[in-house]
Design an enzyme around this catalytic site. Structure first.
Site, short mmCIF file in Angstrom:
data_model
loop_
_atom_site.label_atom_id
_atom_site.label_comp_id
_atom_site.label_asym_id
_atom_site.label_seq_id
_atom_site.Cartn_x
_atom_site.Cartn_y
_atom_site.Cartn_z
N HIS A 159 33.53 42.07 38.53
CA HIS A 159 33.28 42.33 40.23
C HIS A 159 32.71 43.87 40.62
O HIS A 159 32.94 43.83 42.31
CB HIS A 159 34.73 42.21 40.76
CG HIS A 159 34.98 40.66 40.30
ND1 HIS A 159 34.43 39.98 41.23
CD2 HIS A 159 36.39 40.37 40.23
CE1 HIS A 159 35.23 38.30 40.71
NE2 HIS A 159 36.19 39.09 40.19
N ASP A 194 34.60 32.58 33.09
CA ASP A 194 35.48 33.56 33.72
C ASP A 194 35.51 33.20 35.10
O ASP A 194 35.14 32.53 35.88
CB ASP A 194 35.27 35.38 34.70
CG ASP A 194 36.98 35.64 35.01
OD1 ASP A 194 37.38 36.91 34.34
OD2 ASP A 194 37.47 35.58 35.92
N HIS A 196 36.72 33.49 38.39
CA HIS A 196 36.22 33.49 39.22
C HIS A 196 34.56 33.90 39.01
O HIS A 196 34.35 34.81 38.25
CB HIS A 196 36.83 35.10 39.84
CG HIS A 196 38.19 35.45 40.16
ND1 HIS A 196 38.93 35.66 39.09
CD2 HIS A 196 38.85 35.16 40.87
CE1 HIS A 196 40.45 35.74 38.93
NE2 HIS A 196 40.34 35.16 40.32
N ASP A 286 41.07 33.29 32.25
CA ASP A 286 41.81 33.18 33.39
C ASP A 286 41.29 31.50 33.45
O ASP A 286 42.19 30.80 34.51
CB ASP A 286 41.18 33.78 34.46
CG ASP A 286 39.92 34.11 34.69
OD1 ASP A 286 39.73 33.88 34.30
OD2 ASP A 286 39.98 35.21 36.01
C1 TV1 Z 1 49.23 44.42 42.75
C2 TV1 Z 1 51.11 43.11 42.46
C3 TV1 Z 1 48.57 43.47 43.09
C4 TV1 Z 1 50.50 41.79 42.13
C5 TV1 Z 1 46.52 41.05 42.99
C6 TV1 Z 1 45.67 37.50 43.20
C7 TV1 Z 1 48.21 41.42 42.89
C8 TV1 Z 1 47.25 39.71 43.27
C9 TV1 Z 1 49.40 40.97 42.63
C10 TV1 Z 1 45.74 39.00 43.41
C11 TV1 Z 1 48.57 38.84 42.40
C12 TV1 Z 1 43.91 38.87 43.72
C13 TV1 Z 1 42.47 39.31 47.14
C14 TV1 Z 1 43.08 39.60 49.63
C15 TV1 Z 1 41.36 40.42 47.86
C16 TV1 Z 1 42.44 40.37 47.91
C17 TV1 Z 1 38.68 41.11 35.73
C18 TV1 Z 1 41.47 39.42 50.93
C19 TV1 Z 1 49.57 37.10 42.17
C20 TV1 Z 1 38.20 39.64 36.31
C21 TV1 Z 1 40.51 39.78 40.68
C22 TV1 Z 1 40.97 38.96 42.14
C23 TV1 Z 1 39.94 38.54 39.49
C24 TV1 Z 1 41.52 39.59 43.11
C25 TV1 Z 1 39.39 39.48 38.77
C26 TV1 Z 1 42.51 38.55 44.51
C27 TV1 Z 1 38.67 38.70 37.62
N1 TV1 Z 1 43.91 37.48 43.37
N2 TV1 Z 1 49.65 39.69 42.64
N3 TV1 Z 1 44.55 40.00 43.68
N4 TV1 Z 1 41.94 40.04 49.61
N5 TV1 Z 1 42.35 39.50 45.39
O1 TV1 Z 1 42.14 38.27 46.86
O2 TV1 Z 1 37.59 37.59 37.53
O3 TV1 Z 1 39.68 37.58 36.73
O4 TV1 Z 1 48.44 38.06 42.92
ZN ZN Z 2 38.54 36.32 36.92
CA CA Z 3 32.82 32.58 36.06
#
Ligand code: TV1
Ligand code: ZN
Ligand code: CA
Length: 399
Positions: A159, A194, A196, A286
């Site tokens: 990302h 992944d 995502h 994931d």
């Molecule tokens: C701190 C503590 C941060 C608890 C983040 C889940 C946390 C998340 C947390 C979380 C969580 C996301 C969004 C909302 C954007 C935000 C490595 C609109 C229980 C490659 C990244 C996901 C995936 C980001 C990364 C996402 C990868 N989901 N608990 N954060 N805003 N962020 O949705 O592709 O795996 O969830």
């Molecule tokens: Zn992911």
């Molecule tokens: Ca993917």
């Protein structure tokens, strides 16, 4: 042909930097770099290390990062620390951090109660240099012909953008590795399993005819699922048109639908139409059943079948990590995929060997291949539609 599966031994280079194991995103955070140390301990306890060349990684340099990242962003990552940022209230660094989406909540996160995707963590700069250094070292080994398959489970941070952090990713080691591969290989294929969307990699190469990006991911349409991009109609632009392929899927994907109905027929077509000289596979775990964030139902062997498929294509292959939030599942998966890389998957027993992290595997009965639900809620019509959309886009490639 893409399915030229053979038992030939591959020269596998494995990069593990123990300096990453102690990086801490914060007590509540879902991203746990220790999962890579767990993977390494499992790989070692299964006796897989002697089947690979284990290479020291050297951290990337500031100069390496600048091949993709903006100057100001690189300087921010270098200069920022939890002390200076959270405690000293340095307004200059706060403004720079905000612009680069580091340590700041976005609007939704603010409402969530201070859960930051990209916190300012201790050792951030060192962490970025180390995981990027691993992917670059792996790319160099492939480019020099010293390796057939190179592995960096700490990489795969798909990302990160040129000037900002996103989704737990600060530096985009994948873009850096692909750029390096392009010095040697004319055509590079990027595949992203992944759960995502691989938005940062796609964005950078969407107009580049030398790189094809293919992302399989969860996409909920109006129901937002991070990062909200990656619909079937996004196909790249200019000279890179139709060299971006998105395969958006709903939650609940199982092995049969994912692998046999989508991944294999789509990748057969990609391989024969694009004919890459090197392949980069982001193995985000994931997409496994039971992940804290994902919502897919893949088994370890289903996930690993994607690795096995690309290995059988006999093209230099870079394996990277990525997401994965149920750490015992992640380590089981990446360990098994390491075994697939060296061709030992049929020889390693299902019982997790005794080792230091053994207690983490209690929930899965100390078995590498933990059980996944048999019943599927996936509708055949939905899968057929996704497949037809993808194949229609692929027909436009080289027309
Ligand atoms: C701190 C503590 C941060 C608890 C983040 C889940 C946390 C998340 C947390 C979380 C969580 C996301 C969004 C909302 C954007 C935000 C490595 C609109 C229980 C490659 C990244 C996901 C995936 C980001 C990364 C996402 C990868 N989901 N608990 N954060 N805003 N962020 O949705 O592709 O795996 O969830
Ligand atoms: Zn992911
Ligand atoms: Ca993917």
């Amino acid at each position: 042909s893409p399915s030229c599966g053979d038992g030939r031994k591959r020269n596998v280079c494995y990069y593990y930097d123990s300096g990453i194991a102690n990086v801490d995103y914060g007590a509540e955070h879902v991203m746990v770099p220790r999962r890579v140390a767990m993977t390494h301990a499992l790989v070692a306890s299964y006796g897989l290390l002697p089947h690979m060349t284990r290479l020291r990684t050297t951290p990337a340099t500031e100069h390496d990062l600048r091949a993709f990242h903006d100057d100001g962003y690189v300087r921010l990552l270098r200069d920022i620390s939890p002390d200076g940022y959270y405690r000293r209230h340095d307004n200059n660094i706060r403004a720079r951090a905000r612009a680069c989406r580091v340590g700041v909540p976005d609007e939704d996160e603010e409402a969530d109660g201070g859960h930051y995707d990209n916190p300012v963590i201790d050792g951030l700069w060192d962490y970025c240099l180390r995981y990027a250094g691993g992917s670059l070292a792996a790319a160099r080994a492939l480019a020099a012909g010293r390796s057939d398959i190179a592995i960096n489970w700490s990489g795969g941070m798909h990302h990160a953008c040129s000037g900002k952090a996103s989704g737990f990713c600060y530096v985009n080691d994948i873009v850096l590795a692909i750029q390096h591969l392009l010095d040697t290989f004319a055509r590079v294929l990027y595949v992203d399993i992944d759960v995502h969307h691989g938005d940062g990699v796609e964005e950078h190469f969407k107009g580049d005819e030398r790189v094809m990006t293919v992302s399989f991911h969860r996409y909920d349409g109006d129901q937002y699922f991070f990062p909200g991009t990656g619909k079937a109609g996004d196909v790249g632009e200019g000279k890179g048109k139709y060299r971006t392929l998105n395969v958006p899927m709903k939650a609940g994907m199982d092995d049969a639908s994912y692998l046999h109905s989508l991944f294999v027929p789509i990748m057969d077509t990609v391989m024969s139409r694009f004919q890459p000289d090197a392949v980069v596979l982001q193995c985000g775990a994931d997409s496994l059943y039971g992940d804290r964030l994902g919502g897919f139902n893949l088994s370890v062997s289903g996930h690993a079948a994607c690795v096995s498929y690309l290995r059988s294509c006999n093209v230099p292959l870079l394996l990277l990590g990525g997401g994965g939030y149920t750490v015992n599942h992640v380590a089981s998966c990446w360990c098994y995929e390491t075994a697939v890389a060296v061709g030992k998957e049929e020889e390693i027993p299902d019982d997790i060997p005794h080792h230091g992290y053994e207690h983490y595997y209690r929930d899965q009965g100390y078995k590498l291949h933990y059980p996944v639900p048999k019943k599927s809620s996936i509708k055949k019509e939905d899968i057929d539609k996704i497949k037809q959309d993808a194949l229609a886009n692929l027909r436009m490639l080289n027309e």
